[in-house]
Design an enzyme around this catalytic site. Structure first.
Site, PDB file in Angstrom:
ATOM      1  N   HIS A  72       0.848  -1.195   0.000  1.00 11.57           N
ATOM      2  CA  HIS A  72       0.000   0.000   0.000  1.00 11.57           C
ATOM      3  C   HIS A  72       0.881   1.242   0.000  1.00 11.57           C
ATOM      4  O   HIS A  72       1.727   1.393   0.866  1.00 11.57           O
ATOM      5  CB  HIS A  72      -0.922   0.003   1.226  1.00 11.57           C
ATOM      6  CG  HIS A  72      -2.084  -0.933   1.073  1.00 11.57           C
ATOM      7  ND1 HIS A  72      -3.343  -0.646   1.542  1.00 11.57           N
ATOM      8  CD2 HIS A  72      -2.181  -2.144   0.470  1.00 11.57           C
ATOM      9  CE1 HIS A  72      -4.154  -1.650   1.244  1.00 11.57           C
ATOM     10  NE2 HIS A  72      -3.470  -2.574   0.605  1.00 11.57           N
ATOM     11  N   PRO A 293      -4.075   0.810  18.891  1.00 10.95           N
ATOM     12  CA  PRO A 293      -3.840   0.301  17.538  1.00 10.95           C
ATOM     13  C   PRO A 293      -3.965   1.341  16.425  1.00 10.95           C
ATOM     14  O   PRO A 293      -3.663   1.033  15.265  1.00 10.95           O
ATOM     15  CB  PRO A 293      -4.909  -0.787  17.382  1.00 10.95           C
ATOM     16  CG  PRO A 293      -5.938  -0.502  18.407  1.00 10.95           C
ATOM     17  CD  PRO A 293      -5.258   0.205  19.528  1.00 10.95           C
ATOM     18  N   TYR A 385       4.086   6.765   9.879  1.00  7.24           N
ATOM     19  CA  TYR A 385       3.223   5.635   9.531  1.00  7.24           C
ATOM     20  C   TYR A 385       4.011   4.528   8.821  1.00  7.24           C
ATOM     21  O   TYR A 385       3.801   3.342   9.097  1.00  7.24           O
ATOM     22  CB  TYR A 385       2.048   6.109   8.656  1.00  7.24           C
ATOM     23  CG  TYR A 385       0.919   5.096   8.575  1.00  7.24           C
ATOM     24  CD1 TYR A 385      -0.079   5.048   9.542  1.00  7.24           C
ATOM     25  CD2 TYR A 385       0.866   4.167   7.532  1.00  7.24           C
ATOM     26  CE1 TYR A 385      -1.100   4.104   9.478  1.00  7.24           C
ATOM     27  CE2 TYR A 385      -0.153   3.229   7.461  1.00  7.24           C
ATOM     28  CZ  TYR A 385      -1.133   3.206   8.434  1.00  7.24           C
ATOM     29  OH  TYR A 385      -2.142   2.273   8.372  1.00  7.24           O
TER      30      TYR A 385
END
Ligand code: RFL
Ligand code: PHB
Length: 391
Positions: A72, A293, A385
């Site tokens: 991704h 999470p 990220y």
């Protein structure tokens, strides 16, 4: 029984460590409290940083991930009718994440350990650590009703948040830092095509929602829920209705629903234990720290711990050099705290905090506004990220 490294816990941290040690000629025994089927039945993480995928390849367990995992290069954040696509690759000079379930990572690790005759003892009960500050620590446990003793040069505590390893460190040495959030995540897995090709994180006035996936035919969705809710409060119909109500209209309209094949509620918590070493015991993964999470960091942090710890143990067992073991806790914690900060920040940006007033709500809106308009802010988000480098 004797071994070089006694590994407590057969989750991803413990198995990956034993696999990396094995490939470097260092002997270990993994002691896991549950059965293998139980461990493989837990549905957890799905987003892997490049540091973790590289480590899995280095450990010789990357082949299926490379075939079946999805790369991704971006994801979306939707808030109040506006959507931001975070162009991970464009903002980080080409870095991406891989979508491949933790369950699959663990399955591949168990298969690799079995193929190499690695010692993994499941359903080991009453595991107790002894003499951690002596030259030869011992681990006692019960298997099939019979008591056993495992003697080792080192003990790796990879037994998750509720394990015995951290609890074996005396209270006057262990420092704990904790933040408990006033809500949880209800997650479901369903055999339906994912609503979008990429992940969508959504904030709605009623609470957070996340659309994730495992494959083109398997979806993973989450909604923020009150801490005291039980699974029985959430029949499938209610889950889908709440999820839809929190997603942008066009996304909700496309959502394909179906029966949940797994459903669970997880509380959200930030937690760090320091130091990550006591004598000859070294903590790694969830045994030492927990992140909410939202930033997809838990498994990835476990991986960076294992990267540092495996190298330090190999340097000591093969070359007799203790320096990296001495540095392990400080090195691992430096990266842990940055991931704690990022996970706290993502959580704060995207959830409804029931006790918060209008001021905090407006700050949340301003934070999202700023993200929408600032490439610098998006770059900081993307850099975290995809995962900060292993220093
Ligand atoms: P684990 O996976 O908890 O494994 C520990 C193992 O130790 C065993 N054990 C014992 N064994 C022997 N003796 C004892 N006394 C023992 N006590 C416990 C347990 O049975 C278990 O098998 O810890 P580990 O290996 O450090 O791995 C950590 C990860 O599992 C965790 O950080 C992630 O799942 C967190 N997480 C996510 N991380 C990501 O990087 N990306 C994600 O997208 C992501 N999503 C998530 C998540 C965690 C979630 N939940 C349920 C907390 C999504 C969710 C919903
Ligand atoms: C998941 O797919 O389970 C998942 C993805 C992203 C997160 C958390 C969980 O931030």
């Amino acid at each position: 029984m004797k071994t070089q490294v006694a590994i407590i816990g057969g989750g991803p941290s413990g198995l990956l460590l034993s696999q990396l040690l094995h490939r470097a000629g260092v002997d270990s025994v993994v002691l896991e409290r549950r059965s293998r089927d139980y461990v493989l039945g837990r549905i957890r993480a799905g987003v892997l940083e490049q540091g973790l995928t590289d480590l899995l390849r280095h450990a010789g367990v990357g082949a299926r991930m490379d075939r079946e995992g999805e790369i991704h290069d971006g994801f979306s954040i939707a808030v109040g009718g506006r959507e931001l696509r975070v162009d991970l690759a464009g903002l980080t000079g080409g870095k991406t994440v891989t979508v491949y379930g933790q369950t699959e990572v663990t399955r591949d690790l168990y298969a690799a350990r079995e193929a190499m005759d690695g010692a993994v003892i499941t359903q080991a009960e009453d595991i107790t650590l002894h003499d951690l500050t002596a030259d030869r620590p011992r681990v006692t446990f019960v298997k099939d009703g019979a008591p056993h003793t495992l003697e080792a040069a080192f003990v790796a505590g990879c037994d998750g948040f509720h394990g015995v390893s951290r609890k074996s460190i005396p209270a006057d040495i262990l420092r704990e830092y904790e933040k408990v959030y006033p809500f949880g995540w209800l997650g479901i897995l369903s055999e339906t095509p994912p609503v979008a090709e990429e992940l969508i994180y959504a904030r709605h006035d009623e609470g957070f929602a996340l659309c994730s996936l495992r494959s083109r035919v398997l979806s993973r969705y989450y909604v923020q829920c009150p801490l005291d809710d039980r699974i029985e409060d959430w029949p499938d119909d209610r889950f889908w209705a709440v999820l839809k109500s929190r997603l942008p209209g066009d996304v909700a309209a496309r959502l394909v629903t179906g029966p949940a094949i797994e459903k669970s509620i997880a509380p959200l918590r930030s937690y760090v234990a320091e130091p990550m070493r006591y004598g000859r015991l070294f903590l790694a993964g969830d045994a030492a720290h927990i992140v909410p999470p939202t930033g997809a960091k838990g498994l990835n942090l476990a991986a960076s711990d294992i990267h540092y710890l495996s190298r330090a143990l190999i340097a000591c067992c093969r070359d007799g050099s203790e320096q990296a073991l001495m540095d392990y806790s400080a090195r691992a914690l430096a990266r842990v705290w940055k991931a704690e900060r990022f996970s706290w920040w993502m959580t704060t940006l995207l959830h409804r905090f029931p006790e918060d007033g209008a001021f905090n709500h407006r700050i949340q809106q301003a934070e999202f506004d700023y993200l929408l308009g600032s490439r610098a802010a998006q770059t900081a988000l993307a850099e975290n990220y995809v995962g900060l480098p292993y220093a």
